[in-house]
Scaffold this active site. Structure first.
Site, PDB file in Angstrom:
ATOM      1  N   ARG A 194      32.281  33.425  48.206  1.00 30.22           N
ATOM      2  CA  ARG A 194      31.973  33.198  46.636  1.00 30.22           C
ATOM      3  C   ARG A 194      30.709  34.045  46.426  1.00 30.22           C
ATOM      4  O   ARG A 194      30.308  33.986  44.917  1.00 30.22           O
ATOM      5  CB  ARG A 194      31.608  31.811  47.019  1.00 30.22           C
ATOM      6  N   TYR A 219      42.602  39.314  22.834  1.00 24.66           N
ATOM      7  CA  TYR A 219      43.446  38.555  23.552  1.00 24.66           C
ATOM      8  C   TYR A 219      43.429  37.046  23.397  1.00 24.66           C
ATOM      9  O   TYR A 219      42.406  36.538  23.107  1.00 24.66           O
ATOM     10  CB  TYR A 219      43.213  38.905  24.932  1.00 24.66           C
ATOM     11  N   ASP A 250      36.577  44.550  26.316  1.00 26.60           N
ATOM     12  CA  ASP A 250      37.703  44.380  27.184  1.00 26.60           C
ATOM     13  C   ASP A 250      38.380  45.547  27.156  1.00 26.60           C
ATOM     14  O   ASP A 250      39.101  46.087  25.898  1.00 26.60           O
ATOM     15  CB  ASP A 250      38.620  43.105  26.431  1.00 26.60           C
ATOM     16  N   LYS A 304      46.771  43.276  34.664  1.00 27.68           N
ATOM     17  CA  LYS A 304      47.614  44.345  34.014  1.00 27.68           C
ATOM     18  C   LYS A 304      47.658  45.551  34.824  1.00 27.68           C
ATOM     19  O   LYS A 304      48.301  45.835  35.960  1.00 27.68           O
ATOM     20  CB  LYS A 304      47.233  44.478  32.662  1.00 27.68           C
TER      21      LYS A 304
END
Ligand SMILES: *Cc1c(COP(=O)(O)O)cnc(C)c1O
Length: 381
Positions: free
Chosen positions: A47, A101, A173, A198
């Site tokens: 983490r 998006y 992005d 993607k």
């Protein structure tokens, strides 16, 4: 300084872990969630984003984005959230490009007001319209180029100059272009985010996100993100590193296919418009040539007869109707029926998303087979 290697070589090798023990050719995978707490070392813990495989993959992404440091997350949205919320506090304001998006828009609309964070959505691509929205409490300017699903292109240099002038963080992005076709940090953009689901993953079987930026910014994001959670599991980190070895070769093949398909579709009598930054008819063609190395594997086009959309996609045999994008397989989707189904028809029309629009994620199949598949489906409608 060592000469920077080519994108294919960096995709394959950069960041890789050397297997000193057995001299295997690929990165070993380290699954420990418990490490010895030796004095002076950073405590390793998944983490904390600092395990060997996470650092290796982060270094590959940083190298491909020409950035000092990278960071990997459990999803694209986790990366996008961390890229903003690590810097924002109650009372701040963010300027967004409006054609983002759908999931990003949803996050902004649903979550920001809970934290008393203001935002503006700018519909135009003109930098002056962004400047007009900047207020004394503005902290971030956030863009996406090329955008989903209309492949609009915004000037990255102008965005970074505006951000620097007003001491804002600039975030982009870069999912659609991938680091192979566009490196926003070369134009002065501060933070690059990706849905690694993607192109970076590339096989429609990994959900992940990534950030690339300077050391100072990444360290700041890590210090907040250890409180948000959202790291990627070590198994998937390893698989993503494996998948990214073919990133350059995949994206180049997809970009080549997409340019040919865009040209083919533009001449087709069933098609009213084709949106692809590599077409001379694209409104920002010159800008795209300036800031992109290739034009990417994403395009969208509209059928003249809007009512034939469902029929057309059903007749396709190789190209699959499917929601996500960036995989080696070609997929096609109707934004009006999927990503933008929740907003009204009037709003969609305002955004330029007609009922006849189809978003096409072009894969690595042989070009002729894709053209033949489209042709036989056109012949049936
Ligand atoms: C898919 C996508 C996202 C969200 O990523 P997830 O991996 O689904 O969380 C963000 N931006 C763009 C451009 C995307 O295509």
């Amino acid at each position: 300084m060592e000469k920077k290697k080519g994108l294919n070589t960096r995709s394959v090798h950069d960041g890789e872990l050397i297997d000193d023990l057995y001299e295997g050719a690929v990165s070993p995978i380290y699954l420990s969630t418990a490490y010895n707490y030796s004095e002076g070392d950073d405590d390793k813990y998944p983490r904390y984003f600092n395990t060997p495989n996470q650092l290796a993959l982060s270094n590959k992404i940083a190298s491909l984005e020409n950035c000092e440091k990278g960071l990997v997350f459990g999803s694209g949205i986790a990366a996008i959230f961390a890229s903003m919320f690590s810097f924002l506090k109650s009372g701040d304001h963010v300027v967004f490009q409006s054609s983002l998006y759908g999931g990003t828009i949803n996050m902004v609309v649903k979550e920001f007001k809970k934290f008393n964070i203001e935002y503006s959505l700018v519909e135009s691509l003109e930098i002056n319209d962004y400047q007009k929205e900047i207020k004394s409490n503005t902290k971030i300017i956030y863009v996406e180029t090329p955008s989903n699903p209309l492949l609009q292109v915004i000037d990255l240099k102008e965005v970074s100059v505006l951000a620097k002038k007003h001491k804002l963080l600039s975030i982009i992005d870069n999912t659609f272009a991938s680091p192979i076709n566009q490196n926003p940090s070369d134009f002065g953009i501060d933070i690059v985010v990706h849905s690694a689901t993607k192109y970076l993953g590339g096989h429609s079987d990994i959900l992940a996100g990534a950030i690339a930026s300077s050391k100072t910014i990444i360290d700041k994001i890590v210090s907040s993100s250890i409180n948000y959670g959202g790291n990627l599991s070590e198994h998937t980190v390893w698989l993503l590193e494996r998948s990214m070895k073919t990133l350059c070769i995949r994206v180049n093949a997809q970009s080549e296919n997409a340019l040919r398909i865009a040209n083919f579709l533009e001449k087709n009598k069933n098609v009213s418009i084709v949106n692809y930054p590599g077409l001379q008819s694209h409104p920002q063609y010159d800008l795209s040539k300036k800031q992109m190395r290739g034009f990417g594997g994403m395009l969208s086009f509209a059928l003249k007869d809007e009512k034939k959309v469902n029929q057309f996609t059903r007749f396709l045999k190789i190209i699959k109707p499917a929601g996500s994008l960036g995989g080696v397989e070609s997929t096609i989707t109707s934004p009006a029926l999927t990503s933008h189904a929740k907003i009204s028809k009037e709003q969609r029309e305002k955004f330029g998303i007609s009922e006849g629009l189809l978003r096409f994620s072009v894969g690595i199949e042989d070009y002729q087979d894709l053209e033949d598949d489209l042709t036989q489906a056109f012949n049936k409608i």
